[in-house]
Design a protein around this motif. Structure first.
Motif, PDB file in Angstrom:
ATOM      1  N   THR A   1       0.832  -1.210   0.000  1.00 10.30           N
ATOM      2  CA  THR A   1       0.000   0.000   0.000  1.00 10.30           C
ATOM      3  C   THR A   1       0.862   1.253   0.000  1.00 10.30           C
ATOM      4  N   ILE A   2       2.034   1.195   0.674  1.00 13.20           N
ATOM      5  CA  ILE A   2       2.959   2.327   0.658  1.00 13.20           C
ATOM      6  C   ILE A   2       3.584   2.479  -0.719  1.00 13.20           C
ATOM      7  N   LEU A   3       4.000   1.356  -1.299  1.00 15.64           N
ATOM      8  CA  LEU A   3       4.640   1.400  -2.622  1.00 15.64           C
ATOM      9  C   LEU A   3       3.729   2.071  -3.644  1.00 15.64           C
ATOM     10  N   PHE A   4       2.494   1.590  -3.745  1.00 15.27           N
ATOM     11  CA  PHE A   4       1.562   2.155  -4.726  1.00 15.27           C
ATOM     12  C   PHE A   4       1.146   3.581  -4.342  1.00 15.27           C
ATOM     13  N   GLY A   5       1.025   3.835  -3.029  1.00 17.41           N
ATOM     14  CA  GLY A   5       0.660   5.183  -2.588  1.00 17.41           C
ATOM     15  C   GLY A   5       1.717   6.204  -2.925  1.00 17.41           C
ATOM     16  N   LEU A   6       2.990   5.848  -2.763  1.00 22.15           N
ATOM     17  CA  LEU A   6       4.076   6.772  -3.086  1.00 22.15           C
ATOM     18  C   LEU A   6       4.211   6.981  -4.597  1.00 22.15           C
TER      19      LEU A   6
ATOM     20  N   LEU B   1      -6.792   4.167   3.910  1.00 19.85           N
ATOM     21  CA  LEU B   1      -6.287   5.233   4.764  1.00 19.85           C
ATOM     22  C   LEU B   1      -5.074   5.961   4.191  1.00 19.85           C
ATOM     23  N   PHE B   2      -4.060   5.210   3.773  1.00 20.47           N
ATOM     24  CA  PHE B   2      -2.847   5.847   3.266  1.00 20.47           C
ATOM     25  C   PHE B   2      -3.156   6.596   1.963  1.00 20.47           C
ATOM     26  N   ALA B   3      -3.878   5.947   1.060  1.00 21.56           N
ATOM     27  CA  ALA B   3      -4.238   6.588  -0.206  1.00 21.56           C
ATOM     28  C   ALA B   3      -5.126   7.803   0.020  1.00 21.56           C
ATOM     29  N   LEU B   4      -5.970   7.753   1.035  1.00 21.72           N
ATOM     30  CA  LEU B   4      -6.831   8.891   1.352  1.00 21.72           C
ATOM     31  C   LEU B   4      -5.991  10.103   1.733  1.00 21.72           C
ATOM     32  N   GLY B   5      -4.928   9.879   2.515  1.00 19.69           N
ATOM     33  CA  GLY B   5      -4.046  10.979   2.895  1.00 19.69           C
ATOM     34  C   GLY B   5      -3.365  11.611   1.701  1.00 19.69           C
ATOM     35  N   ILE B   6      -2.883  10.777   0.782  1.00 22.18           N
ATOM     36  CA  ILE B   6      -2.259  11.287  -0.447  1.00 22.18           C
ATOM     37  C   ILE B   6      -3.277  12.087  -1.252  1.00 22.18           C
TER      38      ILE B   6
ATOM     39  N   SER C   1       1.420  15.648   2.266  1.00 24.34           N
ATOM     40  CA  SER C   1       0.474  14.573   1.950  1.00 24.34           C
ATOM     41  C   SER C   1       0.928  13.251   2.552  1.00 24.34           C
ATOM     42  N   VAL C   2       2.247  13.010   2.585  1.00 19.80           N
ATOM     43  CA  VAL C   2       2.773  11.799   3.215  1.00 19.80           C
ATOM     44  C   VAL C   2       2.507  11.838   4.720  1.00 19.80           C
ATOM     45  N   ILE C   3       2.688  13.017   5.329  1.00 17.66           N
ATOM     46  CA  ILE C   3       2.417  13.161   6.765  1.00 17.66           C
ATOM     47  C   ILE C   3       0.943  12.913   7.058  1.00 17.66           C
ATOM     48  N   ILE C   4       0.066  13.472   6.236  1.00 17.64           N
ATOM     49  CA  ILE C   4      -1.381  13.250   6.407  1.00 17.64           C
ATOM     50  C   ILE C   4      -1.708  11.768   6.256  1.00 17.64           C
ATOM     51  N   ALA C   5      -1.100  11.129   5.242  1.00 19.12           N
ATOM     52  CA  ALA C   5      -1.363   9.716   4.976  1.00 19.12           C
ATOM     53  C   ALA C   5      -0.948   8.836   6.150  1.00 19.12           C
ATOM     54  N   THR C   6       0.208   9.133   6.732  1.00 15.14           N
ATOM     55  CA  THR C   6       0.666   8.321   7.868  1.00 15.14           C
ATOM     56  C   THR C   6      -0.198   8.555   9.096  1.00 15.14           C
ATOM     57  N   PHE C   7      -0.649   9.803   9.277  1.00 15.38           N
ATOM     58  CA  PHE C   7      -1.496  10.069  10.437  1.00 15.38           C
ATOM     59  C   PHE C   7      -2.846   9.367  10.300  1.00 15.38           C
ATOM     60  N   LEU C   8      -3.436   9.392   9.115  1.00 12.96           N
ATOM     61  CA  LEU C   8      -4.694   8.686   8.902  1.00 12.96           C
ATOM     62  C   LEU C   8      -4.508   7.188   9.121  1.00 12.96           C
TER      63      LEU C   8
ATOM     64  N   ALA D   1       9.703  12.609   6.387  1.00  8.15           N
ATOM     65  CA  ALA D   1       8.806  13.641   5.862  1.00  8.15           C
ATOM     66  C   ALA D   1       8.717  14.818   6.823  1.00  8.15           C
ATOM     67  N   VAL D   2       8.544  14.522   8.111  1.00  6.64           N
ATOM     68  CA  VAL D   2       8.468  15.590   9.115  1.00  6.64           C
ATOM     69  C   VAL D   2       9.803  16.331   9.195  1.00  6.64           C
ATOM     70  N   PHE D   3      10.913  15.605   9.128  1.00  2.00           N
ATOM     71  CA  PHE D   3      12.231  16.245   9.216  1.00  2.00           C
ATOM     72  C   PHE D   3      12.452  17.257   8.092  1.00  2.00           C
ATOM     73  N   VAL D   4      12.008  16.910   6.884  1.00  4.34           N
ATOM     74  CA  VAL D   4      12.187  17.802   5.740  1.00  4.34           C
ATOM     75  C   VAL D   4      11.494  19.139   5.988  1.00  4.34           C
ATOM     76  N   VAL D   5      10.327  19.102   6.622  1.00  3.40           N
ATOM     77  CA  VAL D   5       9.623  20.340   6.935  1.00  3.40           C
ATOM     78  C   VAL D   5      10.298  21.059   8.102  1.00  3.40           C
ATOM     79  N   MET D   6      10.697  20.302   9.110  1.00  3.42           N
ATOM     80  CA  MET D   6      11.251  20.888  10.329  1.00  3.42           C
ATOM     81  C   MET D   6      12.591  21.591  10.118  1.00  3.42           C
ATOM     82  N   ARG D   7      13.313  21.192   9.088  1.00  7.62           N
ATOM     83  CA  ARG D   7      14.619  21.827   8.889  1.00  7.62           C
ATOM     84  C   ARG D   7      14.465  23.312   8.505  1.00  7.62           C
ATOM     85  N   LEU D   8      13.241  23.715   8.137  1.00  7.25           N
ATOM     86  CA  LEU D   8      12.964  25.122   7.862  1.00  7.25           C
ATOM     87  C   LEU D   8      12.711  25.905   9.154  1.00  7.25           C
ATOM     88  N   PHE D   9      12.578  25.179  10.242  1.00  8.22           N
ATOM     89  CA  PHE D   9      12.268  25.791  11.528  1.00  8.22           C
ATOM     90  C   PHE D   9      13.286  25.264  12.532  1.00  8.22           C
ATOM     91  N   LYS D  10      14.441  25.884  12.593  1.00  9.65           N
ATOM     92  CA  LYS D  10      15.631  25.284  13.197  1.00  9.65           C
ATOM     93  C   LYS D  10      15.507  24.842  14.653  1.00  9.65           C
TER      94      LYS D  10
END
Length: 407
Positions: A146-151, A184-189, A287-294, A322-331
């Motif tokens: 499900t992750i493979l096809f979702g990504l 769930l995962f596809a819904l987040g994407i 979208s990956v963060i949303i997918a994992t949370f769902l 995914a979270v790290f990529v966003v967080m690096r903008l907020f040191k």
């Protein structure tokens, strides 16, 4: 024919290899070694439930598995026809699909947000031994797929040109993701993609895709009986599970609210401040963060303090990079999160949990040998005796691969 110049290969590797990437490769090799060494060809735990599907009266559309995933059931049925369902081979297949997931996730993040020398460190949790239950269960095939096809769907929807052809491919791979486990995962994407397209004012495109996805979701729910909000305080449980995976502290407790709050505040602040709904690359990450949370909303609950690793956390691991990529903008928060991830989840690299999984399978194998030889009546410490006898009788009737090695 041009001769292979090993010096050129070495120089290319030296150019692209960093210390963090080298550590990631070492972790991957360690993990592969564990899977090879500790895999045993005999079903255990929920894997036994798949035998109903393999029987003469069974069907890939009707298994006792709670989610009844169509595509993984089909693959396991094909493995049964080919080699009598060699569970060890199934685990190897799972592992390499899992590696494909990780490589795809890595390439997509680099494609979306560029290279970062610390990025490989945040893929280390994928290879921690705390994820052993995910890697050593044949039933984990469903969320690897499900992750493979979702990504792949996310790649097409976010990082490729918005053509009619790509829109259809986006829906196709989203459907494959849905039928691999659940929606769930596809819904987040899809939610992340929809926010991006609405920001572009492509209302017709979103509407058409939504109608098709609703049909796909309805078919999925018909086969799986998914009820997203069937449990009380489901949102709270999802937050705790999500935070547990993000921090690497492997006991799920309400204390995790302390860890997740700065992350949630930072994610929301950056989304609003930088208007990420207009940024294709960062909307992919969100979208990956949303997918994992769902996915955390639909994770099963068990009494075992470690089973959450297998029950949903296998997917939630994809939230860490995914979270790290966003967080690096907020040191300030980035440093906080980096410490938690690296010291927490990735600190444990041993063979303990892999060994525990092997011992459980070996115990079942010994019980099966004694039962088929008439030494005992299907008694085993880790299983209900009546249930084990039924499983062993069915195994012999179905001529499963492990039975051939005993008789």
């Amino acid at each position: 024919m041009k001769k292979i110049q090993y010096k050129d290969i070495y120089s290319e590797l030296k150019k692209n290899m960093s210390l963090s990437l080298f550590l990631l490769l070492l972790a991957g090799l360690f993990n592969l070694y564990c899977v090879i060494k500790f895999s045993v060809n005999v079903p255990v735990k929920e894997e036994w439930n798949l035998m109903e599907m393999l029987s003469e009266n069974g069907s890939i559309f009707d298994s006792t598995s709670s989610s009844r995933p169509l595509i993984p059931n089909f693959i396991i049925y094909m493995l049964y026809l080919i080699n009598g369902w060699n569970v060890r081979f199934n685990l190897f297949l799972n592992y390499f699909i899992y590696i494909a997931d990780i490589i795809l996730m890595y390439r997509l993040i680099v494609k979306a947000t560029g290279k970062n020398k610390f990025l490989p460190l945040f893929f280390l949790p994928f290879f921690s031994d705390l994820n052993a239950l995910n890697l050593m269960q044949a039933t984990a095939l469903q969320f690897h797929l499900t992750i493979l096809f979702g990504l792949i769907a996310a790649d097409i929807g976010f990082l490729r040109s918005p053509t009619y052809h790509n829109s259809l491919l986006f829906i196709l791979f989203s459907a494959l993701s849905v039928f691999s486990m659940n929606l769930l995962f596809a819904l987040g994407i899809f939610v992340g993609w929809g926010i991006m397209e609405i920001g572009r004012k492509n209302f017709k495109r979103v509407g058409g895709a939504a109608i098709l996805m609703l049909v796909i979701f309805q078919i999925s729910m018909f086969h799986s009986g998914i009820m997203l909000f069937s449990e009380k305080q489901l949102f709270q449980s999802a937050l705790i599970l999500y935070s547990a995976v993000l921090t690497g502290i492997d006991k799920v407790t309400p204390v995790h609210f302390i860890f997740i709050l700065p992350v949630l505040i930072a994610l929301g602040y950056l989304f609003y401040k930088k208007r990420f709904w207009t940024d294709i690359n960062y909307m992919f990450v969100y979208s990956v963060i949303i997918a994992t949370f769902l996915s955390a909303l639909g994770a099963d609950r068990t009494s075992s303090e470690y089973m959450f690793i297998h029950r949903g956390a296998g997917i939630l691991l994809f939230s860490i990079p995914a979270v790290f990529v966003v967080m690096r903008l907020f040191k300030p928060v980035c440093v906080y999160l980096c410490c938690l991830c690296v010291i927490g989840y990735s600190a444990s690299f041993s063979t303990n949990y892999f060994h525990m999984e092997k011992q459980a399978r070996l115990l079942i194998l010994d019980c099966a040998k004694e039962y088929y030889l008439g030494v005992n009546e299907g008694t085993c410490e880790i299983m209900d005796n009546q249930q084990l006898r039924e499983f062993l009788d069915s195994s012999k009737k179905l001529k499963l691969n492990y039975v051939k090695g005993i008789l």
